[in-house]
Design a protein around this motif. Structure first.
Motif, PDB file in Angstrom:
ATOM      1  N   VAL A   1       0.837  -1.197   0.000  1.00  0.00           N
ATOM      2  CA  VAL A   1       0.000   0.000   0.000  1.00  0.00           C
ATOM      3  C   VAL A   1       0.876   1.252   0.000  1.00  0.00           C
ATOM      4  CG1 VAL A   1      -1.699   1.313   1.325  1.00  0.00           C
ATOM      5  CG2 VAL A   1      -1.948  -1.158   1.096  1.00  0.00           C
ATOM      6  N   ILE A   2       1.931   1.222   0.783  1.00  0.00           N
ATOM      7  CA  ILE A   2       2.855   2.363   0.836  1.00  0.00           C
ATOM      8  C   ILE A   2       3.477   2.607  -0.536  1.00  0.00           C
ATOM      9  CG2 ILE A   2       5.039   3.186   1.807  1.00  0.00           C
ATOM     10  CD1 ILE A   2       4.235   1.707   4.412  1.00  0.00           C
ATOM     11  N   LEU A   3       3.879   1.544  -1.207  1.00  0.00           N
ATOM     12  CA  LEU A   3       4.477   1.664  -2.535  1.00  0.00           C
ATOM     13  C   LEU A   3       3.472   2.229  -3.540  1.00  0.00           C
ATOM     14  CD1 LEU A   3       6.896   1.135  -4.395  1.00  0.00           C
ATOM     15  CD2 LEU A   3       5.994  -1.152  -4.771  1.00  0.00           C
ATOM     16  N   LEU A   4       2.242   1.730  -3.505  1.00  0.00           N
ATOM     17  CA  LEU A   4       1.213   2.226  -4.429  1.00  0.00           C
ATOM     18  C   LEU A   4       0.910   3.700  -4.181  1.00  0.00           C
ATOM     19  CD1 LEU A   4      -1.224  -0.814  -4.502  1.00  0.00           C
ATOM     20  CD2 LEU A   4       0.264  -0.029  -6.344  1.00  0.00           C
ATOM     21  N   LYS A   5       0.803   4.086  -2.913  1.00  0.00           N
ATOM     22  CA  LYS A   5       0.564   5.498  -2.588  1.00  0.00           C
ATOM     23  C   LYS A   5       1.729   6.361  -3.062  1.00  0.00           C
ATOM     24  CE  LYS A   5      -2.468   5.138   1.411  1.00  0.00           C
ATOM     25  NZ  LYS A   5      -2.608   5.420   2.839  1.00  0.00           N
ATOM     26  N   SER A   6       2.942   5.870  -2.869  1.00  0.00           N
ATOM     27  CA  SER A   6       4.130   6.597  -3.283  1.00  0.00           C
ATOM     28  C   SER A   6       4.144   6.807  -4.794  1.00  0.00           C
ATOM     29  CB  SER A   6       5.371   5.844  -2.832  1.00  0.00           C
ATOM     30  OG  SER A   6       6.522   6.445  -3.338  1.00  0.00           O
ATOM     31  N   GLU A   7       3.813   5.753  -5.542  1.00  0.00           N
ATOM     32  CA  GLU A   7       3.765   5.861  -7.003  1.00  0.00           C
ATOM     33  C   GLU A   7       2.688   6.839  -7.442  1.00  0.00           C
ATOM     34  OE1 GLU A   7       3.370   2.012  -8.787  1.00  0.00           O
ATOM     35  OE2 GLU A   7       5.238   1.286  -7.915  1.00  0.00           O
ATOM     36  N   GLU A   8       1.548   6.802  -6.776  1.00  0.00           N
ATOM     37  CA  GLU A   8       0.451   7.700  -7.110  1.00  0.00           C
ATOM     38  C   GLU A   8       0.848   9.154  -6.854  1.00  0.00           C
ATOM     39  OE1 GLU A   8      -3.566   8.258  -4.831  1.00  0.00           O
ATOM     40  OE2 GLU A   8      -3.714   6.482  -6.105  1.00  0.00           O
ATOM     41  N   ILE A   9       1.476   9.403  -5.729  1.00  0.00           N
ATOM     42  CA  ILE A   9       1.928  10.757  -5.388  1.00  0.00           C
ATOM     43  C   ILE A   9       2.968  11.230  -6.394  1.00  0.00           C
ATOM     44  CG2 ILE A   9       3.219  12.100  -3.689  1.00  0.00           C
ATOM     45  CD1 ILE A   9       1.736  10.433  -1.530  1.00  0.00           C
ATOM     46  N   ASN A  10       3.897  10.359  -6.761  1.00  0.00           N
ATOM     47  CA  ASN A  10       4.928  10.732  -7.733  1.00  0.00           C
ATOM     48  C   ASN A  10       4.335  11.051  -9.095  1.00  0.00           C
ATOM     49  OD1 ASN A  10       7.036  10.504  -5.921  1.00  0.00           O
ATOM     50  ND2 ASN A  10       7.404   8.352  -6.399  1.00  0.00           N
ATOM     51  N   SER A  11       3.326  10.286  -9.522  1.00  0.00           N
ATOM     52  CA  SER A  11       2.723  10.542 -10.832  1.00  0.00           C
ATOM     53  C   SER A  11       2.012  11.893 -10.840  1.00  0.00           C
ATOM     54  CB  SER A  11       1.783   9.419 -11.243  1.00  0.00           C
ATOM     55  OG  SER A  11       0.614   9.423 -10.469  1.00  0.00           O
ATOM     56  N   PHE A  12       1.365  12.244  -9.716  1.00  0.00           N
ATOM     57  CA  PHE A  12       0.704  13.545  -9.656  1.00  0.00           C
ATOM     58  C   PHE A  12       1.711  14.679  -9.486  1.00  0.00           C
ATOM     59  CE2 PHE A  12      -3.197  11.089  -8.781  1.00  0.00           C
ATOM     60  CZ  PHE A  12      -3.981  11.640  -9.787  1.00  0.00           C
ATOM     61  N   ALA A  13       2.811  14.423  -8.837  1.00  0.00           N
ATOM     62  CA  ALA A  13       3.848  15.451  -8.696  1.00  0.00           C
ATOM     63  C   ALA A  13       4.419  15.815 -10.062  1.00  0.00           C
ATOM     64  CB  ALA A  13       4.945  14.966  -7.761  1.00  0.00           C
ATOM     65  N   LYS A  14       4.530  14.814 -10.948  1.00  0.00           N
ATOM     66  CA  LYS A  14       5.069  15.064 -12.286  1.00  0.00           C
ATOM     67  C   LYS A  14       4.161  15.952 -13.123  1.00  0.00           C
ATOM     68  CE  LYS A  14       7.605  10.726 -12.483  1.00  0.00           C
ATOM     69  NZ  LYS A  14       7.648   9.363 -13.030  1.00  0.00           N
ATOM     70  N   ILE A  15       2.858  15.839 -12.942  1.00  0.00           N
ATOM     71  CA  ILE A  15       1.924  16.609 -13.770  1.00  0.00           C
ATOM     72  C   ILE A  15       1.436  17.882 -13.094  1.00  0.00           C
ATOM     73  CG2 ILE A  15       1.087  14.589 -15.030  1.00  0.00           C
ATOM     74  CD1 ILE A  15      -1.519  15.050 -13.165  1.00  0.00           C
ATOM     75  N   TRP A  16       1.798  18.095 -11.832  1.00  0.00           N
ATOM     76  CA  TRP A  16       1.262  19.212 -11.065  1.00  0.00           C
ATOM     77  C   TRP A  16       1.462  20.549 -11.783  1.00  0.00           C
ATOM     78  CZ3 TRP A  16      -2.090  19.459  -7.279  1.00  0.00           C
ATOM     79  CH2 TRP A  16      -2.240  20.647  -6.581  1.00  0.00           C
ATOM     80  N   ASP A  17       2.638  20.784 -12.339  1.00  0.00           N
ATOM     81  CA  ASP A  17       2.927  22.061 -13.002  1.00  0.00           C
ATOM     82  C   ASP A  17       2.109  22.247 -14.275  1.00  0.00           C
ATOM     83  OD1 ASP A  17       4.718  22.829 -11.040  1.00  0.00           O
ATOM     84  OD2 ASP A  17       6.414  21.894 -12.062  1.00  0.00           O
ATOM     85  N   GLU A  18       1.618  21.167 -14.843  1.00  0.00           N
ATOM     86  CA  GLU A  18       0.832  21.256 -16.068  1.00  0.00           C
ATOM     87  C   GLU A  18      -0.644  21.565 -15.800  1.00  0.00           C
ATOM     88  OE1 GLU A  18       1.555  17.984 -18.817  1.00  0.00           O
ATOM     89  OE2 GLU A  18       3.393  17.543 -17.696  1.00  0.00           O
ATOM     90  N   LEU A  19      -1.086  21.448 -14.548  1.00  0.00           N
ATOM     91  CA  LEU A  19      -2.471  21.721 -14.199  1.00  0.00           C
ATOM     92  C   LEU A  19      -2.730  23.222 -14.149  1.00  0.00           C
ATOM     93  CD1 LEU A  19      -2.912  19.144 -11.301  1.00  0.00           C
ATOM     94  CD2 LEU A  19      -3.804  18.945 -13.621  1.00  0.00           C
ATOM     95  N   ASP A  20      -3.963  23.618 -14.461  1.00  0.00           N
ATOM     96  CA  ASP A  20      -4.307  25.038 -14.379  1.00  0.00           C
ATOM     97  C   ASP A  20      -4.469  25.435 -12.906  1.00  0.00           C
ATOM     98  OD1 ASP A  20      -7.559  25.224 -13.888  1.00  0.00           O
ATOM     99  OD2 ASP A  20      -6.950  23.405 -14.958  1.00  0.00           O
ATOM    100  N   ASP A  21      -4.489  26.737 -12.649  1.00  0.00           N
ATOM    101  CA  ASP A  21      -4.494  27.248 -11.279  1.00  0.00           C
ATOM    102  C   ASP A  21      -5.732  26.814 -10.493  1.00  0.00           C
ATOM    103  OD1 ASP A  21      -2.060  28.465 -11.614  1.00  0.00           O
ATOM    104  OD2 ASP A  21      -2.913  30.400 -12.186  1.00  0.00           O
ATOM    105  N   LYS A  22      -6.890  26.821 -11.138  1.00  0.00           N
ATOM    106  CA  LYS A  22      -8.122  26.442 -10.432  1.00  0.00           C
ATOM    107  C   LYS A  22      -8.067  24.974 -10.010  1.00  0.00           C
ATOM    108  CE  LYS A  22     -13.136  26.531 -10.557  1.00  0.00           C
ATOM    109  NZ  LYS A  22     -14.338  26.896 -11.279  1.00  0.00           N
ATOM    110  N   THR A  23      -7.584  24.115 -10.896  1.00  0.00           N
ATOM    111  CA  THR A  23      -7.471  22.693 -10.569  1.00  0.00           C
ATOM    112  C   THR A  23      -6.501  22.491  -9.421  1.00  0.00           C
ATOM    113  OG1 THR A  23      -8.000  22.084 -12.846  1.00  0.00           O
ATOM    114  CG2 THR A  23      -6.897  20.426 -11.513  1.00  0.00           C
TER     115      THR A  23
END
Length: 131
Positions: A61-83
């Motif tokens: 579970v820790i590994l899956l959460k870590s992967e999920e967080i990393n995938s969102f960290a990679k795209i965070w800058d591409e999201l618009d401000d409201k999102t």
């Protein structure tokens, strides 16, 4: 209909039949709509709060959460401000829909729907970046 009996009594039979049929149809649609809204709310609350403490120590579970967080960290800058605002308000600051709605000056239902759209946008961007 029982609450509107005074309205129903003077109606002619043809009008009364149509009125009852329309009322029954609208009541059924409202009921179905309310059930689906509750399912969305319950599903969202389940996603946010139904993680057992026992699972927090599970390495998988820790590994899956870590992967999920990393995938969102990679795209965070591409999201618009409201999102970014919506996602960080809900998941980082742990604000309620009412608090987010107050920040945006909208109804809580509108904030909930905006957050649903923000999650979908983030997920779509995440899937797109993985391909």
């Amino acid at each position: 209909l029982i609450n509107n009996i005074d309205t129903l009594r003077p109606m002619p039979a043809k009008v009364l039949t149509s009125y009852i049929a329309t009322s029954a149809r609208n009541a059924a649609l409202t009921y179905i709509r309310n059930i689906s809204r509750r399912k969305e709310i319950l599903a969202d609350e389940f996603d946010n709060s139904n993680v057992d403490d026992d699972h927090d120590s599970d390495p998988e579970v820790i590994l899956l959460k870590s992967e999920e967080i990393n995938s969102f960290a990679k795209i965070w800058d591409e999201l618009d401000d409201k999102t970014k605002f919506l996602l960080s308000s809900r998941y980082i600051l742990e604000k309620s829909y009412a608090e987010i709605a107050s920040d945006l000056n909208v109804k809580p239902e509108s904030a909930r729907m905006a957050l649903t759209r923000a999650r979908r946008a983030a997920l779509a961007l995440s899937k797109k970046s993985h391909t």
